[in-house]
Design a protein around this motif. Structure first.
Motif, mmCIF file in Angstrom:
data_model
loop_
_atom_site.group_PDB
_atom_site.id
_atom_site.type_symbol
_atom_site.label_atom_id
_atom_site.label_comp_id
_atom_site.label_asym_id
_atom_site.label_seq_id
_atom_site.Cartn_x
_atom_site.Cartn_y
_atom_site.Cartn_z
ATOM 1 N N GLU A 8 0.815 -1.215 0.000
ATOM 2 C CA GLU A 8 0.000 0.000 0.000
ATOM 3 C C GLU A 8 0.847 1.264 0.000
ATOM 4 O O GLU A 8 0.371 2.332 -0.385
ATOM 5 C CB GLU A 8 -0.932 0.013 1.221
ATOM 6 N N ASN A 9 2.087 1.147 0.449
ATOM 7 C CA ASN A 9 2.942 2.317 0.625
ATOM 8 C C ASN A 9 4.031 2.467 -0.420
ATOM 9 O O ASN A 9 4.525 3.573 -0.649
ATOM 10 C CB ASN A 9 3.646 2.260 2.002
ATOM 11 N N ILE A 10 4.456 1.368 -1.025
ATOM 12 C CA ILE A 10 5.757 1.354 -1.694
ATOM 13 C C ILE A 10 5.825 2.274 -2.911
ATOM 14 O O ILE A 10 6.861 2.908 -3.167
ATOM 15 C CB ILE A 10 6.162 -0.101 -2.051
ATOM 16 N N VAL A 11 4.749 2.391 -3.667
ATOM 17 C CA VAL A 11 4.765 3.280 -4.835
ATOM 18 C C VAL A 11 4.958 4.722 -4.391
ATOM 19 O O VAL A 11 5.809 5.448 -4.922
ATOM 20 C CB VAL A 11 3.461 3.137 -5.654
ATOM 21 N N GLU A 12 4.195 5.151 -3.398
ATOM 22 C CA GLU A 12 4.303 6.525 -2.912
ATOM 23 C C GLU A 12 5.658 6.776 -2.274
ATOM 24 O O GLU A 12 6.241 7.869 -2.420
ATOM 25 C CB GLU A 12 3.187 6.817 -1.909
ATOM 26 N N THR A 13 6.200 5.771 -1.583
ATOM 27 C CA THR A 13 7.516 5.919 -0.962
ATOM 28 C C THR A 13 8.595 6.146 -2.014
ATOM 29 O O THR A 13 9.458 7.021 -1.866
ATOM 30 C CB THR A 13 7.851 4.679 -0.116
ATOM 31 N N LYS A 15 8.162 7.349 -5.019
ATOM 32 C CA LYS A 15 7.930 8.675 -5.600
ATOM 33 C C LYS A 15 8.439 9.786 -4.689
ATOM 34 O O LYS A 15 8.963 10.798 -5.156
ATOM 35 C CB LYS A 15 6.438 8.871 -5.874
ATOM 36 N N GLN A 16 8.284 9.609 -3.376
ATOM 37 C CA GLN A 16 8.713 10.634 -2.430
ATOM 38 C C GLN A 16 10.233 10.746 -2.350
ATOM 39 O O GLN A 16 10.784 11.846 -2.245
ATOM 40 C CB GLN A 16 8.153 10.321 -1.035
ATOM 41 N N TRP A 17 10.921 9.589 -2.389
ATOM 42 C CA TRP A 17 12.362 9.582 -2.158
ATOM 43 C C TRP A 17 13.188 9.649 -3.440
ATOM 44 O O TRP A 17 14.358 10.028 -3.395
ATOM 45 C CB TRP A 17 12.757 8.342 -1.344
ATOM 46 N N TYR A 18 12.611 9.306 -4.572
ATOM 47 C CA TYR A 18 13.403 9.260 -5.796
ATOM 48 C C TYR A 18 13.987 10.617 -6.196
ATOM 49 O O TYR A 18 15.122 10.667 -6.710
ATOM 50 C CB TYR A 18 12.583 8.672 -6.948
ATOM 51 N N PRO A 19 13.298 11.736 -5.974
ATOM 52 C CA PRO A 19 13.917 13.030 -6.298
ATOM 53 C C PRO A 19 15.235 13.279 -5.560
ATOM 54 O O PRO A 19 16.114 13.979 -6.089
ATOM 55 C CB PRO A 19 12.847 14.047 -5.891
ATOM 56 N N VAL A 20 15.388 12.717 -4.371
ATOM 57 C CA VAL A 20 16.666 12.817 -3.653
ATOM 58 C C VAL A 20 17.758 12.134 -4.456
ATOM 59 O O VAL A 20 18.863 12.678 -4.639
ATOM 60 C CB VAL A 20 16.546 12.181 -2.248
ATOM 61 N N PHE A 46 6.857 -7.158 -3.485
ATOM 62 C CA PHE A 46 7.948 -7.276 -4.450
ATOM 63 C C PHE A 46 7.441 -7.176 -5.884
ATOM 64 O O PHE A 46 8.127 -6.602 -6.748
ATOM 65 C CB PHE A 46 8.711 -8.580 -4.250
ATOM 66 N N GLU A 47 6.248 -7.708 -6.155
ATOM 67 C CA GLU A 47 5.692 -7.586 -7.510
ATOM 68 C C GLU A 47 5.455 -6.115 -7.853
ATOM 69 O O GLU A 47 5.726 -5.679 -8.987
ATOM 70 C CB GLU A 47 4.377 -8.377 -7.605
ATOM 71 N N VAL A 48 4.980 -5.351 -6.877
ATOM 72 C CA VAL A 48 4.782 -3.916 -7.105
ATOM 73 C C VAL A 48 6.128 -3.243 -7.361
ATOM 74 O O VAL A 48 6.264 -2.405 -8.260
ATOM 75 C CB VAL A 48 4.069 -3.264 -5.895
ATOM 76 N N MET A 49 7.143 -3.616 -6.576
ATOM 77 C CA MET A 49 8.478 -3.053 -6.764
ATOM 78 C C MET A 49 9.017 -3.364 -8.160
ATOM 79 O O MET A 49 9.602 -2.495 -8.823
ATOM 80 C CB MET A 49 9.422 -3.581 -5.675
ATOM 81 N N ARG A 203 2.211 6.088 9.987
ATOM 82 C CA ARG A 203 2.333 5.326 8.743
ATOM 83 C C ARG A 203 1.384 5.894 7.707
ATOM 84 O O ARG A 203 0.257 6.268 8.016
ATOM 85 C CB ARG A 203 1.985 3.857 8.972
ATOM 86 N N GLN A 204 1.819 5.903 6.424
ATOM 87 C CA GLN A 204 0.945 6.445 5.396
ATOM 88 C C GLN A 204 -0.033 5.398 4.853
ATOM 89 O O GLN A 204 -0.927 5.711 4.081
ATOM 90 C CB GLN A 204 1.763 7.039 4.255
ATOM 91 N N GLY A 205 0.091 4.152 5.290
ATOM 92 C CA GLY A 205 -0.841 3.114 4.875
ATOM 93 C C GLY A 205 -0.413 1.769 5.423
ATOM 94 O O GLY A 205 0.690 1.623 5.953
#
Length: 237
Positions: A8-13, A15-20, A46-49, A203-205
């Motif tokens: 539930e969190n990994i896509v948003e996580t 997106k949040q950290w990749y600009p760094v 892991f499938e989402v990743m 937690r965000q989700g």
């Protein structure tokens, strides 16, 4: 970042950290990778990743997976992965969206000044039980290592490779509270260390996999592991 049941969190996580990661890679002489290790999740983390990676929008994202071993074992797995792949500095945070990427930069700017830079969670927003655990751990670290550590277990830390490797040589390879031990030993060995106040959000989700019953079980085992670590430290004298 370790990840367990974080679909539930990994896509948003990411997106949040990749600009760094992108910003670092634009700096002369700098390279960075965002590595997230799936710790044998029961959901489709892991499938989402893999889908994120295969989408092509995040070329510096590295999805990893391993059998379930717990948070500490996964963090150590990631530290070894970073060291084996030539990292000069290793930054660790968690994948549940509780930390703020913007607060990373104060550490990055001072990476040459300190061996360890660690966040401390003042006014953390994830429940009274977690505040209790943080305060208890501070006392346990004092009792076992005779060192007062501001917030030993914070999942928000930038570490210099050689100093981290030296500490990893004296702690168990699958130790659950590895960041606690790393913080305590860094202070005990008089490494150059500083602490920054950081934001620590709910937690965000998803659902936290740690409850009070499991916390006490982990804590009891940690006392025995701390004794082993102390014995390792004494053998180095």
């Amino acid at each position: 970042m370790p990840a367990y049941n974080e679909s539930e969190n990994i896509v948003e996580t990411v997106k949040q950290w990749y600009p760094v990661i992108e910003k670092i890679n634009k700096m002369e002489g700098c390279e960075a990778i965002l590595a997230i290790a799936n710790d044998g999740s029961k959901d489709n983390t892991f499938e989402v990743m893999k889908n994120i990676k295969e989408g092509g929008a995040f070329p510096y994202f590295e999805p990893l997976t391993k059998p379930n071993g717990g948070h500490g074992a996964t963090v150590l797995y990631l530290y070894r992965h970073a060291l084996n792949n030539g990292a000069d500095y290793i930054f660790q945070t968690d994948s549940d969206g509780q930390t703020n990427p913007e607060e990373f930069w104060q550490m990055f700017e001072h990476r040459h000044d300190y061996d360890f830079q660690i966040g401390y969670r003042k006014g953390r927003q994830d429940g009274a039980s977690r505040v209790f655990v943080t305060k208890t751990l501070r006392l346990v670290v004092w009792f076992m290592f005779h060192e007062w550590v501001t917030d030993a277990n914070t999942p928000f830390r930038l570490m210099q490779k050689d100093k981290l490797k030296a500490i990893m040589d004296v702690i168990p390879s699958d130790y659950f509270l590895c960041n606690v031990a790393i913080s305590a030993i860094a202070v005990k060995w008089k490494y150059k260390i500083t602490f920054y106040e950081i934001t620590f959000k709910p937690r965000q989700g998803g659902v936290n996999s740690i409850n009070m019953k499991r916390i006490f079980k982990i804590g009891w085992k940690a006392l025995g592991d701390f004794r082993k670590i102390n014995a390792n430290l004494k053998s180095l004298k």
